[in-house]
Each structure stands twice: as structure tokens, then as C-alpha cells.
Design an enzyme around this catalytic site. Structure first.
Site, PDB file in Angstrom:
ATOM      1  N   GLY A 127       0.815  -1.209   0.000  1.00  0.00           N
ATOM      2  CA  GLY A 127       0.000   0.000   0.000  1.00  0.00           C
ATOM      3  C   GLY A 127       0.849   1.258   0.000  1.00  0.00           C
ATOM      4  O   GLY A 127       0.571   2.223  -0.728  1.00  0.00           O
ATOM      5  N   ASP A 128       1.905   1.274   0.815  1.00  0.00           N
ATOM      6  CA  ASP A 128       2.829   2.404   0.821  1.00  0.00           C
ATOM      7  C   ASP A 128       3.516   2.558  -0.529  1.00  0.00           C
ATOM      8  O   ASP A 128       3.627   3.666  -1.074  1.00  0.00           O
ATOM      9  CB  ASP A 128       3.907   2.188   1.890  1.00  0.00           C
ATOM     10  N   LEU A 129       4.004   1.446  -1.044  1.00  0.00           N
ATOM     11  CA  LEU A 129       4.783   1.497  -2.283  1.00  0.00           C
ATOM     12  C   LEU A 129       3.920   1.917  -3.467  1.00  0.00           C
ATOM     13  O   LEU A 129       4.351   2.702  -4.320  1.00  0.00           O
ATOM     14  CB  LEU A 129       5.438   0.146  -2.536  1.00  0.00           C
TER      15      LEU A 129
END
Length: 421
Positions: free
Chosen positions: A190-192
Site C-alpha cells: 500500500g505504501d509502495l
């Protein structure tokens, strides 16, 4: 784009690779921490932008303490985690809870193209430096805000981490062993994903600003980003009412297209098309195997769950059982989609990874060499710069304030004494 004087001043600070990249002349203020924001800004830095990482002097990016840690002559260990997501940046400190810190940020933004932040929505506004305020200082500013759920909607104010996005974006519910509980994807996807979409959004907004002189808000949600990674799940539900469940290593309908055991580990095999199936039969089963199993020559037949379970998968398992990963790749890797499942040690030593310059080495004075991943973006005229160092906290504060923003030595000292930098 910023003025030539600012560009020249910034180019002389930091000691990074002077090779001009595709984004040479673009200046980015990075008011982020952890991964989603820092990685987004680093992508732009790799591509040639000048990125100024702004941290609170009393509360810097806490990933500076994340493992793995390099020890050396420095007073504090060097975080490989932090370095991997913050290379090629200048380091400046500013306490945005002080009037002096906010003024510093506004003066910096006035000579900047992009600002990236990843606070919970409303935080920058409460500090008095939200997008509306900063665009008063610079109407051309591209203001990128990365958050868990975006800048509007009923979840806007909720705290979020990567797992929050995996959970609410549907990915967690689809992942895991068949018949078992949902399982998070084994990385901070999700961050990436938000980082990548953030970089795309910034580039699009920059193009608009160059044409029109008008900046805009780039609003990136981790939840939104994860939803786009669910392959056919959305259309499967909206057209057929199907709710995908964990399938382990199997594909929802394409077969064979999954993990298979071999003598020393596992391989991925995706010989599901009629062409690849016939080649696989001849390579692994010998001449005449495809004709001997002519009733399996049609892709639709092999996709049938019962046929696949009872006939196709056992045949493939027999082909692979007594061969090693290396033997299987040597035999068929150039002919059909067959790849060894490699651990990170094998990946780092992989000849294709080496040929693509995907493991890069950066020397940190007093600590030695740090090897991190490179850039997957390959440009033949303006290649990415991937060997720059991550800055120490506030390493370039004095230089940026004095040389770029025109602060006097007395003003800089007074700001330090006041805790503003």
C-alpha cells in the site's frame, strides 16, 4: 520551473552526482516520513530533481532508527532502511510548530516546484501551511498529499498504515492459502503503490504547471492505490457478483499458472496457452507427448478445475519433481514462462539483476558501503542517479538557508537557539 539562480545555488549543495537527469531543474520539498512520501520523493530525486527533505529537529523521520543498522565511526548507527528511501536528498530541519519554521517553509516553497507531504489530512492546515496557504506563496506549486484514505470522504480523518490500505482496499481478503484466512501481502504494497502513483501524479501536474503556470493538489490515497492492484476482482464482483477468496498460489481461472515444487525448491510455471502447453509437453515429456494427450490441447479444457486437478497438475508435477530449479530454467526458461522462486540472497546475486544495475552500492564515510536496490526506470539519455547518499538530519540546513533563502548567519543562529531549525 524555478528561476535559474535558485537552480544554480541548489546544484552546488550536497555533493551528489552532478549528472543532469530528466528532471534537472525541478525542486521538490519533501515534508514526509517513513516510506510512502519518502519513496515518492526519492523516485523524483533519482530522475534528477533536487529534493530537500524537511524534518522536525526534535522529531525527525523515525525510520532513521529502523534496522538494518550500519555501525561505524559516527555517533549513531546508520539505518539502511532510511538510506534506501532517502538517497539523493538534501537535509534541512524546520519546526513547523514555530512561526520561524513556518516562515522558512513558505520562503522555501516560493522557490520550489513541488511539495510532498504524507500527514493525516488536515495536519498541514492546522499548522498553518496547508495547500491553499502555500499556493499563495507560489501559485505554480504542485502540492502532493499522500494519505491513508485521501483528502475527502468519510474515512478522511482516520489514521492509517500500509495494512489499513491492504485491509480496506480488498487485497488482504484475496491473499493467503486456499481455504485459509486472509493474509497480508508480504511487503508494504500500500505504501509502495501510493509512492508510485504519487510520482505519476506529480509529473502530470508539473506538465500542466509548465504549460499554464497553474499549480494543483495531487491527492493520493493508499486505499485507492491498493484497489487498483486487485486485478479482475472489481469487475468480477460488478459483473457476476463474485467475491474473490484466497487461492494460495493459484490464479482465479488461468491454469497452469502457479507454484510447483521441484527437487530443491519451487518454480513458477505459466504454460497455459496452447502454444506454451505444446512446447512444455515436448520439452518435459518428450516427442509425441502433446499428441498423446491431444484431449488436453485446448486451453479451455485445461482451465476446467476438475481436469486441471486430476490430469494437468499431476502431469506438471511429474515433470518438475526430480529436477532442480537451475536444471528446469536451463531446460525451458528460454522457451516457456518458467522461473525459479528465488529468495532475496539469490535475487541480489542474480545475473539479470546485475545486468540491469538493480543493486547499487553507495559509500558512506565512516560506515562503509551500503548496497540497496536501484531504479527500475531505464532512460538511455538521462539515466537515473541511484548512488547518492541519504542526508544526516539537517545536514544542509545552513547552506540552504544562507545560499538559497538569504538568511544571515545571525538569523540562522537565532533560529537554532529558538528551536525552529
Amino acid at each position: 520551473m524555478i528561476d535559474e539562480q535558485t537552480r544554480s545555488l541548489l546544484a552546488g549543495i550536497g555533493g551528489f552526482d552532478p549528472t543532469p537527469g530528466a528532471l534537472a531543474g525541478v525542486v521538490v520539498v519533501d515534508v514526509t516520513r517513513v516510506v510512502a512520501g519518502p519513496y515518492c520523493a526519492m523516485i523524483l530525486a533519482d530522475l534528477g530533481a533536487t529534493v530537500i527533505k524537511v524534518e522536525n529537529p526534535d522529531d525527525p523521520d523515525y525510520t532513521r532508527t529502523f534496522p538494518p543498522l550500519l555501525t561505524g565511526e559516527g555517533s549513531e548507527p546508520l539505518s539502511g532502511f532510511f538510506a534506501q528511501y532517502n538517497r539523493n536528498k538534501l537535509g534541512v530541519t524546520a519546526n513547523l510548530r514555530t512561526a520561524e519554521g513556518r516562515e522558512l517553509l513558505e520562503r522555501l516553497v516560493a522557490r520550489t516546484d513541488v511539495l510532498i507531504e504524507n500527514f493525516r489530512p488536515g495536519t498541514m492546515e492546522r499548522l498553518g501551511v496547508g495547500p491553499d496557504r502555500l499556493r499563495e506563496a507560489n501559485p505554480r506549486l504542485v502540492y502532493a498529499a499522500l494519505s491513508g484514505y485521501g483528502q475527502h470522504g468519510p474515512y478522511r480523518g482516520r489514521p492509517a498504515y500500509d495494512n489499513s490500505a491492504q485491509a480496506t482496499g480488498g487485497l488482504w481478503s484475496m491473499n493467503g492459502p486456499a481455504g485459509g484466512p486472509p493474509t497480508r501481502v508480504g511487503t508494504i504494497i500500500g505504501d509502495l503503490a501510493a509512492s508510485l502513483y504519487g510520482a505519476i501524479g506529480v509529473l502530470a501536474a508539473l506538465r500542466h504547471a509548465e504549460r499554464t503556470g497553474e499549480g494543483q493538489l495531487v491527492d493520493i490515497s493508499q486505499q485507492d492505490s491498493v484497489v487498483t492492484l486487485t486485478e479482475n476482482a472489481v469487475v468480477a464482483y460488478t459483473t457476476e457478483g463474485t467475491v474473490p477468496e484466497p487461492l494460495g498460489n493459484a490464479h482465479p481461472f488461468v491454469r497452469p499458472y502457479e507454484l510447483f515444487p521441484c527437487r530443491d525448491g519451487h518454480v513458477f510455471f505459466g504454460g497455459y496457452t496452447d502454444k506454451f502447453w505444446r512446447i512444455s509437453c515436448e520439452v518435459f515429456g518428450g516427442e509425441g507427448t502433446a499428441d498423446a494427450h491431444a484431449d488436453l490441447s485446448d486451453m479451455a479444457t485445461r482451465f476446467d478445475p476438475d481436469v486441471y486437478r486430476d490430469r494437468v497438475r499431476p502431469m506438471v508435477e511429474g515433470w518438475f519433481r526430480d529436477r532442480t530449479k537451475a536444471e528446469l530454467e536451463a531446460l525451458a526458461g528460454d522457451l516457456v514462462p518458467l522461473s525459479a522462486v528465488k529468495d532475496i540472497g539469490e535475487v541480489v546475486d542474480d545475473p539479470q539483476i546485475a545486468a540491469r544495475d538493480m543493486i547499487v552500492e553507495t559509500e558512506y564515510d565512516g560506515y562503509g558501503a551500503l548496497r540497496t536496490f536501484g531504479s527500475p526506470v531505464k532512460l538511455d539519455v538521462t539515466p537515473p542517479r541511484t548512488r547518492g547518499r541519504a542526508p544526516a538530519t539537517g545536514a544542509h540546513t545552513a547552506e540552504v538557508l544562507a545560499d538559497v533563502l538569504g538568511y544571515s548567519a545571525a538569523e540562522i543562529d537565532a533560529m537554532r537557539q529558538a528551536g525552529a531549525i
